[in-house]
Design a protein around this motif. Structure first.
Motif, PDB file in Angstrom:
ATOM      1  N   ASN A   1    -104.335  51.511 -80.548  1.00  0.00           N
ATOM      2  CA  ASN A   1    -104.487  52.815 -80.132  1.00  0.00           C
ATOM      3  C   ASN A   1    -102.559  52.823 -79.803  1.00  0.00           C
ATOM      4  OD1 ASN A   1    -106.683  53.330 -79.876  1.00  0.00           O
ATOM      5  ND2 ASN A   1    -107.360  53.093 -77.803  1.00  0.00           N
ATOM      6  N   GLY A   2    -102.014  51.896 -80.035  1.00  0.00           N
ATOM      7  CA  GLY A   2    -100.018  52.299 -80.007  1.00  0.00           C
ATOM      8  C   GLY A   2    -100.319  52.186 -78.284  1.00  0.00           C
ATOM      9  N   GLN A   3    -101.031  51.489 -77.704  1.00  0.00           N
ATOM     10  CA  GLN A   3    -100.052  52.103 -76.118  1.00  0.00           C
ATOM     11  C   GLN A   3     -99.211  50.204 -75.826  1.00  0.00           C
ATOM     12  OE1 GLN A   3    -100.152  53.889 -73.542  1.00  0.00           O
ATOM     13  NE2 GLN A   3     -99.407  52.861 -71.886  1.00  0.00           N
ATOM     14  N   GLU A   4     -98.339  50.751 -75.595  1.00  0.00           N
ATOM     15  CA  GLU A   4     -97.917  49.445 -75.464  1.00  0.00           C
ATOM     16  C   GLU A   4     -97.670  48.352 -74.256  1.00  0.00           C
ATOM     17  OE1 GLU A   4     -93.244  49.638 -74.905  1.00  0.00           O
ATOM     18  OE2 GLU A   4     -93.289  51.143 -76.474  1.00  0.00           O
ATOM     19  N   MET A   5     -97.972  47.025 -73.956  1.00  0.00           N
ATOM     20  CA  MET A   5     -99.104  45.934 -73.268  1.00  0.00           C
ATOM     21  C   MET A   5     -98.150  45.959 -71.825  1.00  0.00           C
ATOM     22  SD  MET A   5    -101.256  43.442 -76.073  1.00  0.00           S
ATOM     23  CE  MET A   5    -102.340  44.161 -76.854  1.00  0.00           C
ATOM     24  N   LEU A   6     -98.291  45.478 -71.237  1.00  0.00           N
ATOM     25  CA  LEU A   6     -97.649  45.039 -70.144  1.00  0.00           C
ATOM     26  C   LEU A   6     -96.906  43.333 -70.281  1.00  0.00           C
ATOM     27  CD1 LEU A   6     -95.793  45.493 -66.958  1.00  0.00           C
ATOM     28  CD2 LEU A   6     -98.000  44.681 -65.798  1.00  0.00           C
ATOM     29  N   PHE A   7     -97.635  42.710 -70.625  1.00  0.00           N
ATOM     30  CA  PHE A   7     -97.552  41.747 -71.132  1.00  0.00           C
ATOM     31  C   PHE A   7     -97.769  41.038 -73.388  1.00  0.00           C
ATOM     32  CE2 PHE A   7     -98.761  41.242 -67.144  1.00  0.00           C
ATOM     33  CZ  PHE A   7     -97.653  41.187 -66.427  1.00  0.00           C
ATOM     34  N   PRO A   8     -97.131  41.256 -73.758  1.00  0.00           N
ATOM     35  CA  PRO A   8     -97.457  40.517 -75.463  1.00  0.00           C
ATOM     36  C   PRO A   8     -99.144  39.791 -75.180  1.00  0.00           C
ATOM     37  CG  PRO A   8     -95.353  39.306 -74.238  1.00  0.00           C
ATOM     38  CD  PRO A   8     -95.327  39.827 -72.992  1.00  0.00           C
ATOM     39  N   GLU A   9     -99.694  39.826 -76.167  1.00  0.00           N
ATOM     40  CA  GLU A   9    -100.779  39.195 -76.653  1.00  0.00           C
ATOM     41  C   GLU A   9    -100.615  38.275 -78.104  1.00  0.00           C
ATOM     42  OE1 GLU A   9    -104.461  40.813 -78.487  1.00  0.00           O
ATOM     43  OE2 GLU A   9    -104.485  40.639 -76.196  1.00  0.00           O
TER      44      GLU A   9
ATOM     45  N   ARG B   1     -99.002  40.658 -80.399  1.00  0.00           N
ATOM     46  CA  ARG B   1     -98.794  41.948 -80.571  1.00  0.00           C
ATOM     47  C   ARG B   1     -98.797  42.535 -79.488  1.00  0.00           C
ATOM     48  NH1 ARG B   1    -103.149  39.630 -81.972  1.00  0.00           N
ATOM     49  NH2 ARG B   1    -104.199  39.989 -84.907  1.00  0.00           N
ATOM     50  N   THR B   2     -97.330  43.371 -79.149  1.00  0.00           N
ATOM     51  CA  THR B   2     -96.626  44.535 -78.210  1.00  0.00           C
ATOM     52  C   THR B   2     -97.383  45.616 -78.007  1.00  0.00           C
ATOM     53  OG1 THR B   2     -95.265  44.978 -79.073  1.00  0.00           O
ATOM     54  CG2 THR B   2     -94.550  42.536 -78.231  1.00  0.00           C
TER      55      THR B   2
END
Length: 153
Positions: free
Chosen positions: A13-21, A8-9
């Motif tokens: 809520n559609g917010q991009e993550m700094l590090f993928p999960e 998951r990137t």
């Protein structure tokens, strides 16, 4: 052993993550099917749980009424007959476009919805001139669906 890895990137809520999960699911199986089929079978597990939930909660069979095995077996068989009849009615109701509440994503109705909207519909049975007449209230939005389903049987 079958692995399913999900990356998951973005969050819900559609917010991009700094590090993928990363999410790793492992399935232990002795089935002789492909990995994709094992994953699909697991994802369909929730569908079976939904049907069990409907039988237990919507039809009131959380606890069987008797301490006798034969009596409980009979109750379960009658419940399954009633469940299948209600499922047929619910499927017939979904075939038309006259239901008051209709979403394009809904593929089926819960048994409780079928019972509340189509089985427990208010009516008045009148015997006049050797004919039985069923009068239904005009304010109920499910009348047209009820009449269409009743005519099909």
């Amino acid at each position: 052993m079958v692995y399913e890895i999900t990356e998951r990137t973005t969050d819900a809520n559609g917010q991009e993550m700094l590090f993928p999960e990363m999410e790793i699911d492992m399935y232990w199986t002795s089935l002789g099917v492909s990995d994709e089929e094992v994953i699909e079978l697991y994802h369909n597990h929730a569908v079976c749980e939904q049907y069990h939930s409907e039988i237990k909660t919507d039809m009131g069979i959380e606890r069987l009424p008797s301490g006798k095995f034969e009596t409980n077996a009979l109750i379960l068989k009658l419940t399954m007959i009633a469940y299948n009849i209600l499922r047929i009615i619910g499927t017939a109701a979904m075939k038309g476009n006259d239901m008051p509440i209709r979403h394009s994503t809904i593929k089926r109705r819960r048994i409780r919805t079928v019972i509340d909207n189509l089985i427990l519909i208010a009516g008045h049975l009148t015997d006049h001139a050797r004919k039985l007449r069923l009068a239904l209230g005009h304010c109920n939005g499910w009348i047209y669906t009820f009449l269409r389903v009743a005519e099909s049987f």
